[in-house]
Write a protein that holds these residues in place. Structure first.
Motif, mmCIF file in Angstrom:
data_model
loop_
_atom_site.group_PDB
_atom_site.id
_atom_site.type_symbol
_atom_site.label_atom_id
_atom_site.label_comp_id
_atom_site.label_asym_id
_atom_site.label_seq_id
_atom_site.Cartn_x
_atom_site.Cartn_y
_atom_site.Cartn_z
ATOM 1 N N ILE A 25 2.716 0.190 2.876
ATOM 2 C CA ILE A 25 1.150 0.409 2.600
ATOM 3 C C ILE A 25 0.513 -1.189 3.346
ATOM 4 O O ILE A 25 -0.725 -1.068 4.248
ATOM 5 C CB ILE A 25 0.691 1.200 1.499
ATOM 6 C CG1 ILE A 25 1.040 2.096 1.129
ATOM 7 C CG2 ILE A 25 -1.043 1.063 1.879
ATOM 8 C CD1 ILE A 25 0.905 3.549 2.514
ATOM 9 N N ASP A 66 7.368 3.867 0.099
ATOM 10 C CA ASP A 66 6.813 2.273 0.912
ATOM 11 C C ASP A 66 7.775 1.942 -0.257
ATOM 12 O O ASP A 66 8.200 2.221 -1.394
ATOM 13 C CB ASP A 66 5.889 2.529 0.086
ATOM 14 C CG ASP A 66 5.348 1.298 -0.073
ATOM 15 O OD1 ASP A 66 4.292 1.066 1.203
ATOM 16 O OD2 ASP A 66 5.802 0.648 -1.008
ATOM 17 N N TYR A 79 -1.809 3.109 -3.791
ATOM 18 C CA TYR A 79 -0.679 4.534 -3.152
ATOM 19 C C TYR A 79 -1.508 5.750 -4.309
ATOM 20 O O TYR A 79 -1.365 6.674 -3.920
ATOM 21 C CB TYR A 79 0.498 3.858 -3.773
ATOM 22 C CG TYR A 79 1.313 2.719 -3.069
ATOM 23 C CD1 TYR A 79 0.230 1.954 -2.657
ATOM 24 C CD2 TYR A 79 2.764 2.634 -3.635
ATOM 25 C CE1 TYR A 79 0.938 0.679 -2.010
ATOM 26 C CE2 TYR A 79 3.256 1.517 -3.206
ATOM 27 C CZ TYR A 79 2.196 0.611 -2.208
ATOM 28 O OH TYR A 79 3.278 -0.496 -2.237
ATOM 29 N N ILE A 90 3.454 10.014 -1.428
ATOM 30 C CA ILE A 90 3.705 9.103 -1.488
ATOM 31 C C ILE A 90 4.777 8.116 -2.064
ATOM 32 O O ILE A 90 5.055 8.435 -3.287
ATOM 33 C CB ILE A 90 2.643 7.433 -1.349
ATOM 34 C CG1 ILE A 90 2.172 8.011 -0.114
ATOM 35 C CG2 ILE A 90 2.876 5.967 -1.339
ATOM 36 C CD1 ILE A 90 0.515 6.614 -0.328
#
Length: 317
Positions: A25, A66, A79, A90
């Protein structure tokens, strides 16, 4: 039912869809929040990131892993908001990109302390977010050889993986012998390890791909899109066709089930400019068309983007 930890809770493995297994991210070195040239407001980061994740979803992407480690800009509350906004699962990580990115508190820590910390983030949650890590990140410090700190982190990661059933993903696959020795000493099967960045320009010639495969490990071709053909390529770039040919040679040798792909892109880099013209969506706009043009069928593409990462990320305990 097999499940995977995401920032909004654990989800059935079957719901992951297409997975980008090695992404960011926003990645930066410790202290990047103090940068004056490349610092961005939360609003600017959000404006850069949401369109990329929405496009990822539109292309058929389901899950974004991530792998921004502790001390490198990991922001789990952020997130969570992005996942709720875009509908993309995520997965956050625990662990470190490399020992040389660990701040002194962690760099001085014992293996037992690091193990407890990783296990807590996997089973209880990361800080007070209530979100549990779904993968453990480890890496090799600059210089290309594992330091004593790297080895402590790897051993703690192995113990945490054995205890929780969450897999390990590495930053770089060079100098794998010490890593494999540690994993085997700790009783961690190598199919629970994804050796990353086996395809980038500087490291591909030094990565013993078949040696890793023969021991049961998985290999990540996860810098797709970092090409020498870019306007301003990074030092780890590689000619597009060379990387593709290398990848297809391993598929043709029968290693399909041990390969995973990703782009290692930053949605909104922290403290550095990033690489223009490269996003996670390279997987859909360029890689899949390149694979199809090379004669790769849809079943193989599904194996690479859905089946293999789902099997890797599944919690096994």
């Amino acid at each position: 039912m097999s499940r995977v930890n995401t920032v909004l809770g654990s989800v059935p493995t079957e719901e992951l869809g297409a997975v980008a297994v090695h992404e960011h991210i926003g990645y930066g070195m410790p202290g990047s929040e103090l940068d004056t040239q490349w610092w961005k407001t939360p609003e600017e980061r959000y404006a850069e990131t949401v369109p990329k994740l929405r496009r990822f979803r539109e292309y058929g992407g389901g899950t974004f892993v991530d792998v921004t480690g502790i001390c490198n800009g990991r922001d789990v509350d952020y997130y969570k908001s992005l996942s709720a906004k875009t509908g993309v699962h995520i997965v956050a990580c625990t662990g470190f990109v490399g020992g040389d990115t660990a701040l002194p508190h962690f760099a001085r820590a014992t293996v037992d302390y690091l193990t407890r910390h990783f296990v807590h983030e996997i089973t209880v949650g990361i800080a007070d977010t209530g979100s549990r890590a779904g993968v453990i990140k480890v890496g090799v410090s600059r210089g290309g050889r594992m330091t004593e700190l790297d080895k402590r982190i790897y051993r703690a990661a192995a113990r945490a993986s054995v205890a929780t059933g969450v897999p390990i993903l590495t930053h770089l696959a060079i100098d794998p012998q010490p890593a494999v020795d540690i994993f085997e000493e700790e009783g961690l099967p190598l199919h629970r390890v994804l050796f990353g960045h086996a395809d980038d320009g500087p490291n591909a010639p030094n990565t013993p791909h078949e040696w890793i495969f023969e021991r049961g490990g998985r290999i990540g071709f996860d810098t797709f899109g970092y090409e020498t053909e870019l306007e301003d390529p990074p030092f780890w770039a590689r000619p597009r066709q060379e990387r593709l040919d290398h990848f297809l040679s391993l598929v043709n040798k029968g290693y399909l089930d041990q390969l995973l792909v990703s782009a290692d892109a930053n949605c909104s880099p922290l403290g550095w400019p990033g690489v223009k013209g490269h996003t996670v969506n390279y997987l859909f706009t360029d890689l899949i068309p390149d694979l199809r043009e090379a004669g790769v069928d849809d079943a193989t593409i599904k194996t690479l983007l859905e089946d293999n990462p789902a099997d890797f990320l599944t919690i096994r305990n």
